[in-house]
Design a protein around this motif. Sequence first.
Motif, PDB file in Angstrom:
ATOM      1  N   ARG A 146     -44.671 -13.354  32.514  1.00  0.00           N
ATOM      2  CA  ARG A 146     -43.786 -12.858  33.570  1.00  0.00           C
ATOM      3  C   ARG A 146     -42.425 -13.541  33.471  1.00  0.00           C
ATOM      4  N   PRO A 147     -41.407 -12.968  34.096  1.00  0.00           N
ATOM      5  CA  PRO A 147     -40.074 -13.582  34.037  1.00  0.00           C
ATOM      6  C   PRO A 147     -40.063 -14.957  34.712  1.00  0.00           C
ATOM      7  N   VAL A 148     -39.268 -15.832  34.155  1.00  0.00           N
ATOM      8  CA  VAL A 148     -39.123 -17.187  34.689  1.00  0.00           C
ATOM      9  C   VAL A 148     -37.641 -17.493  34.831  1.00  0.00           C
ATOM     10  N   ARG A 149     -37.288 -18.040  35.971  1.00  0.00           N
ATOM     11  CA  ARG A 149     -35.916 -18.498  36.204  1.00  0.00           C
ATOM     12  C   ARG A 149     -35.962 -19.987  36.467  1.00  0.00           C
ATOM     13  N   PHE A 150     -35.172 -20.741  35.735  1.00  0.00           N
ATOM     14  CA  PHE A 150     -35.163 -22.191  35.863  1.00  0.00           C
ATOM     15  C   PHE A 150     -33.736 -22.641  36.137  1.00  0.00           C
ATOM     16  N   VAL A 151     -33.533 -23.333  37.254  1.00  0.00           N
ATOM     17  CA  VAL A 151     -32.224 -23.894  37.590  1.00  0.00           C
ATOM     18  C   VAL A 151     -32.437 -25.370  37.879  1.00  0.00           C
ATOM     19  N   LEU A 152     -31.773 -26.199  37.131  1.00  0.00           N
ATOM     20  CA  LEU A 152     -31.901 -27.637  37.317  1.00  0.00           C
ATOM     21  C   LEU A 152     -31.055 -28.060  38.511  1.00  0.00           C
ATOM     22  N   PRO A 153     -31.645 -28.717  39.524  1.00  0.00           N
ATOM     23  CA  PRO A 153     -30.846 -29.185  40.670  1.00  0.00           C
ATOM     24  C   PRO A 153     -29.725 -30.126  40.206  1.00  0.00           C
ATOM     25  N   ARG A 154     -28.607 -30.077  40.877  1.00  0.00           N
ATOM     26  CA  ARG A 154     -27.423 -30.850  40.476  1.00  0.00           C
ATOM     27  C   ARG A 154     -27.728 -32.345  40.316  1.00  0.00           C
ATOM     28  N   GLU A 155     -28.436 -32.927  41.265  1.00  0.00           N
ATOM     29  CA  GLU A 155     -28.720 -34.357  41.202  1.00  0.00           C
ATOM     30  C   GLU A 155     -29.564 -34.701  39.976  1.00  0.00           C
ATOM     31  N   VAL A 156     -30.543 -33.850  39.686  1.00  0.00           N
ATOM     32  CA  VAL A 156     -31.383 -34.075  38.510  1.00  0.00           C
ATOM     33  C   VAL A 156     -30.571 -33.861  37.237  1.00  0.00           C
ATOM     34  N   ASP A 157     -29.734 -32.828  37.226  1.00  0.00           N
ATOM     35  CA  ASP A 157     -28.885 -32.534  36.083  1.00  0.00           C
ATOM     36  C   ASP A 157     -27.989 -33.731  35.769  1.00  0.00           C
ATOM     37  N   MET A 158     -27.377 -34.296  36.792  1.00  0.00           N
ATOM     38  CA  MET A 158     -26.505 -35.459  36.592  1.00  0.00           C
ATOM     39  C   MET A 158     -27.293 -36.669  36.120  1.00  0.00           C
ATOM     40  N   ALA A 159     -28.452 -36.889  36.694  1.00  0.00           N
ATOM     41  CA  ALA A 159     -29.265 -38.041  36.316  1.00  0.00           C
ATOM     42  C   ALA A 159     -29.723 -37.947  34.859  1.00  0.00           C
ATOM     43  N   ILE A 160     -30.100 -36.755  34.435  1.00  0.00           N
ATOM     44  CA  ILE A 160     -30.571 -36.564  33.060  1.00  0.00           C
ATOM     45  C   ILE A 160     -29.420 -36.599  32.066  1.00  0.00           C
TER      46      ILE A 160
END
Length: 163
Positions: A146-160
């Motif tokens: 099935r379709p999957v949409r993935f959006v990394l939260p800003r705080e997690v994106d910055m931390a990574i």
Amino acid sequence: IAANMVKLKDLTLKGKPTLDPRTAPQPDGYTPYDFFRGDKKKTDNMFDNPEELKEITGEFEKKSQYHFYIEPQTCTAFPDEDGGLVVNLACQGMDSPRTMISSYLGIPQNHIQMNARRVGGAFGGKASRCIPIAVLSSYCALKYERPVRFVLPREVDMAINAG
């Protein structure tokens, strides 16, 4: 032979390091540059009459800020009718994500359709840092069919991505 030609300079720190930029020693010959915004013709002679000068004193300190791309790491992936994938990815290059998806999931690269909308001002953050998001989205799309949409939260994106 080449190793014998290398000359090393001792860069050992002498004394306690200065961490405050206001008191740090300046490099040899460095003169701080004053940014000027105004009419240069009107200010050419501004120091001719010292009694007209006004003294402005004070301190200005700017806190740090994040310099980051606007759109977070995001990807949509969905299986197509031929057992392949359609991947929509915010990325500055499609070759590396396609190669990694193919490698991790064991499907031929020509069965992966990659799409990207306009991506600008990402400062290199969408060049390779999008690959884990693309692989994870693609894996879930195939596994759950099935379709999957993935959006990394800003705080997690910055931390990574920014430490």
